[in-house]
Design an enzyme around this catalytic site. Structure first.
Site, PDB file in Angstrom:
ATOM      1  N   ASP A 279      43.505  51.763  34.412  1.00 57.07           N
ATOM      2  CA  ASP A 279      43.748  50.385  34.833  1.00 57.07           C
ATOM      3  C   ASP A 279      45.226  50.044  34.641  1.00 57.07           C
ATOM      4  O   ASP A 279      45.641  49.603  33.576  1.00 57.07           O
ATOM      5  CB  ASP A 279      42.866  49.427  34.030  1.00 57.07           C
ATOM      6  CG  ASP A 279      43.102  47.970  34.415  1.00 57.07           C
ATOM      7  OD1 ASP A 279      43.764  47.725  35.452  1.00 57.07           O
ATOM      8  OD2 ASP A 279      42.607  47.083  33.691  1.00 57.07           O
ATOM      9  N   LYS A 286      50.423  45.752  34.766  1.00 58.39           N
ATOM     10  CA  LYS A 286      50.450  45.502  33.328  1.00 58.39           C
ATOM     11  C   LYS A 286      51.824  45.838  32.763  1.00 58.39           C
ATOM     12  O   LYS A 286      52.518  46.693  33.301  1.00 58.39           O
ATOM     13  CB  LYS A 286      49.413  46.394  32.633  1.00 58.39           C
ATOM     14  CG  LYS A 286      47.984  45.943  32.785  1.00 58.39           C
ATOM     15  CD  LYS A 286      47.059  46.833  31.962  1.00 58.39           C
ATOM     16  CE  LYS A 286      45.608  46.430  32.144  1.00 58.39           C
ATOM     17  NZ  LYS A 286      45.301  45.084  31.612  1.00 58.39           N
ATOM     18  N   ASP A 356      44.554  42.386  38.172  1.00 55.98           N
ATOM     19  CA  ASP A 356      44.230  43.037  36.901  1.00 55.98           C
ATOM     20  C   ASP A 356      42.853  42.613  36.377  1.00 55.98           C
ATOM     21  O   ASP A 356      42.320  43.225  35.456  1.00 55.98           O
ATOM     22  CB  ASP A 356      45.320  42.713  35.874  1.00 55.98           C
ATOM     23  CG  ASP A 356      45.292  43.647  34.678  1.00 55.98           C
ATOM     24  OD1 ASP A 356      44.575  44.670  34.738  1.00 55.98           O
ATOM     25  OD2 ASP A 356      46.003  43.365  33.693  1.00 55.98           O
ATOM     26  N   ARG A 360      35.466  42.875  36.729  1.00 57.88           N
ATOM     27  CA  ARG A 360      34.405  42.009  37.273  1.00 57.88           C
ATOM     28  C   ARG A 360      34.214  42.253  38.771  1.00 57.88           C
ATOM     29  O   ARG A 360      33.119  42.080  39.297  1.00 57.88           O
ATOM     30  CB  ARG A 360      34.729  40.539  36.962  1.00 57.88           C
ATOM     31  CG  ARG A 360      36.067  40.096  37.487  1.00 57.88           C
ATOM     32  CD  ARG A 360      36.573  38.823  36.805  1.00 57.88           C
ATOM     33  NE  ARG A 360      37.332  39.118  35.574  1.00 57.88           N
ATOM     34  CZ  ARG A 360      37.865  38.189  34.790  1.00 57.88           C
ATOM     35  NH1 ARG A 360      37.704  36.915  35.073  1.00 57.88           N
ATOM     36  NH2 ARG A 360      38.535  38.535  33.705  1.00 57.88           N
TER      37      ARG A 360
END
Ligand code: BES
Ligand code: MN
Ligand code: ZN
Length: 504
Positions: A279, A286, A356, A360
């Site tokens: 991720d 990030k 990011d 979900r």
């Protein structure tokens, strides 16, 4: 390049510790200098040898301290290892598990290939023999776990620990110990697999790799297994899931595992595990600090695979389905962009305000897919939010549920497994933070209550069944340069949950 499995044999035994023919017998000492039951037996047989040493000030019994003794008089074992247990009135679950871990690490480091551990005889309040043995096996396995498949030269122990016997205090307890042993071993193996998958770096552990691991496991344990590729997911309308992987050159996979241990018509428990193999955040990139840890963002999916290994070995009498949406969240020309609107499999549209918040987006389609199994309950597990780590730290996983009895069932299993959870609210009041002026909802709800609004988002896709969500962002791995590694949580919790259901 496969990670070395821990080759460790466990057994249980009752009988006098002074008569154990063993390379090393391990006994506990409470603070300050108070002998545990088995230590008293050794002390008596050796005419007060242990008391004398303790009086000399060699050991206080502080938790984490050890003392190795050679040639203790009248004792059949070659050596006696004293392990500090801390204060007797504080000897609860954590102290018990820590003492076992400390014992096996010391045994490994002192070259004992075999040992008899009596710590498992020491009562832990509210727990029984089955619990003591099961936790001893899990804790010992955990303490000896190493991930060295990526090292050019694995550091082999000179004389690796091969056999451990755990003591129970009476013959009549052996049968309870046997159950603990069987459950503990299966759970430990499941945890091992979840750890291996978590620790394998994302340049190797891709969605495809996870799919292959699932297939291998299915073959060896007789599970049903189906792997859906991009085209298959597109046909199903998984527009939200597929949008996340588009910035990566690693194709997504949607993994379906089926354990058919129950009656044909019994409704299954469905486990859904987030598996973002890396991720990076996507276009909402990030910051660099600790980005390496996002290698563990597939821990939910890894834990589902670990649970399957355990229930396969136990031959669990229950129908269980595992769903693992697997993809990589990267920034690239084709990636999701803030402001994009996608249509989920449920038909609900989502405005992606932050790329990011991808977990979900992949879980919502898996939750919709779960409907086709007419599940008795659905539990998803996901390293979903940094906010969860801020709220609860590394000790409990956050639990959310739309059904109180299911939540209580999970809380109960979590306490028993000592793989704990803490329930969080899922109130209607929070839902408004997800409002979007252009789509049915936004994928973020702002900074306040970040783990709750993430759960609220998921709840909109779980209205048709009893559902619980575990945010494992704080519990699935440990950070830091030297200690970094997967914990295999919440495999133990989930296996207990399923075992309890199978026994009903
Ligand atoms: N995988 C992360 C959650 C995470 C972050 C777990 C740090 C453990 C440590 C997740 O995909 C994520 O990035 N969540 C965002 C959501 C936010 C953009 C609303 C987060 O928590 O920052
Ligand atoms: Mn993210
Ligand atoms: Zn993530």
């Amino acid at each position: 390049m496969k990670n070395r499995e821990i080759e460790l044999e466990f057994s249980i035994k009752s009988g006098a510790p002074e008569k154990q023919r063993s390379a090393c017998v391990v006994v506990g000492v409470f603070e300050s200098r108070k002998l545990s039951g088995p230590a008293i037996d050794i002390d008596r047989a050796s005419d007060g040898y242990l008391s004398e040493i303790l009086r000399g000030g060699d050991m206080e019994g502080k938790a984490g301290s050890t003392l190795l003794l050679h040639r203790v008089p009248n004792i059949l074992a070659d050596r006696v290892l004293l392990v500090g247990l801390g204060k007797e009135r504080d000897f609860h679950e954590k102290a018990y598990r820590d003492a076992i871990a400390c014992a096996v690490r010391t045994l490994r480091d002192t070259g004992s290939m075999e040992a008899a551990i009596t710590l498992s005889e020491i009562p832990v309040k509210k727990r029984d023999v089955t619990w003591n043995i099961e936790q001893a096996v899990i804790s010992a396995h955990d303490a000896l776990y190493r991930f060295d498949r990526m090292k050019s030269k694995p550091d082999e122990a000179r004389r690796p620990l091969k056999r451990i016997t755990f003591a129970v205090s009476r013959r009549g307890e052996l049968k309870f110990g046997d159950t603990g042993l069987a459950h503990g071993l299966a759970i430990a193996r499941g945890i091992d697999l979840a750890k291996d998958l978590g620790n394998t770096p994302s340049n190797i552990c891709t969605p495809e790799y996870l799919a292959n691991e699932a297939k291998k496991l299915a073959k060896s344990h007789g599970f049903g297994c189906e792997i859906l590729d991009y085209a298959a997911c597109e046909k199903l309308g998984m527009g939200s899931f597929l949008s996340v992987g588009k910035g990566s050159d690693k194709p997504p996979r949607f993994i379906v595992l089926k354990h058919e241990g129950g009656k044909k018509d019994d409704k299954p428990v469905v486990l859904v595990g987030k598996a973002v193999t890396f991720d990076a955040g996507g276009i909402s990139l990030k910051p660099p600090a600790e980005m390496d840890e996002m290698n563990y963002d597939m821990s939910g999916g890894g834990a589902v695979i670990g649970v399957f290994r355990a229930i396969g070995e136990l031959g669990l009498a229950l129908n269980v389905v595992g769903l693992i949406p697997a993809c990589e969240n990267m920034p690239d020309a084709n990636a999701n962009k803030p402001g994009d609107i996608v249509t989920s499999m449920s038909g609900q549209t989502i405005e992606i305000l932050n790329t990011d918040a991808e977990g979900r987006l992949i879980l919502c389609d898996a939750l919709t897919y779960a409907e086709r199994f007419e599940p008795d309950a659905v539990i998803d597990l996901a390293t979903l939010t940094g906010a969860c780590v801020i709220a609860l730290g590394a000790h409990p996983s956050a639990l959310f549920s739309n059904h109180d009895p299911l939540a209580r069932e999970i809380e109960h299993a979590a306490d028993h497994a000592w793989d704990r959870v803490w329930r969080m609210p899922l109130w209607e009041d929070y839902q408004e933070q997800l409002k979007s002026s252009l789509a049915d909802m936004a994928n973020i709800g702002g900074r306040p209550a970040g783990s709750i609004t993430a759960a609220c988002f998921l709840s909109r896709f779980a209205r048709k069944y009893h559902w619980a969500h575990l945010d494992i962002a704080g519990t699935a791995w440990k950070g830091g340069r030297e200690k970094k590694g997967s914990t295999g949580r919440p495999v133990s919790l989930l296996v207990h949950f399923l075992l309890n259901r199978a026994q009903k």
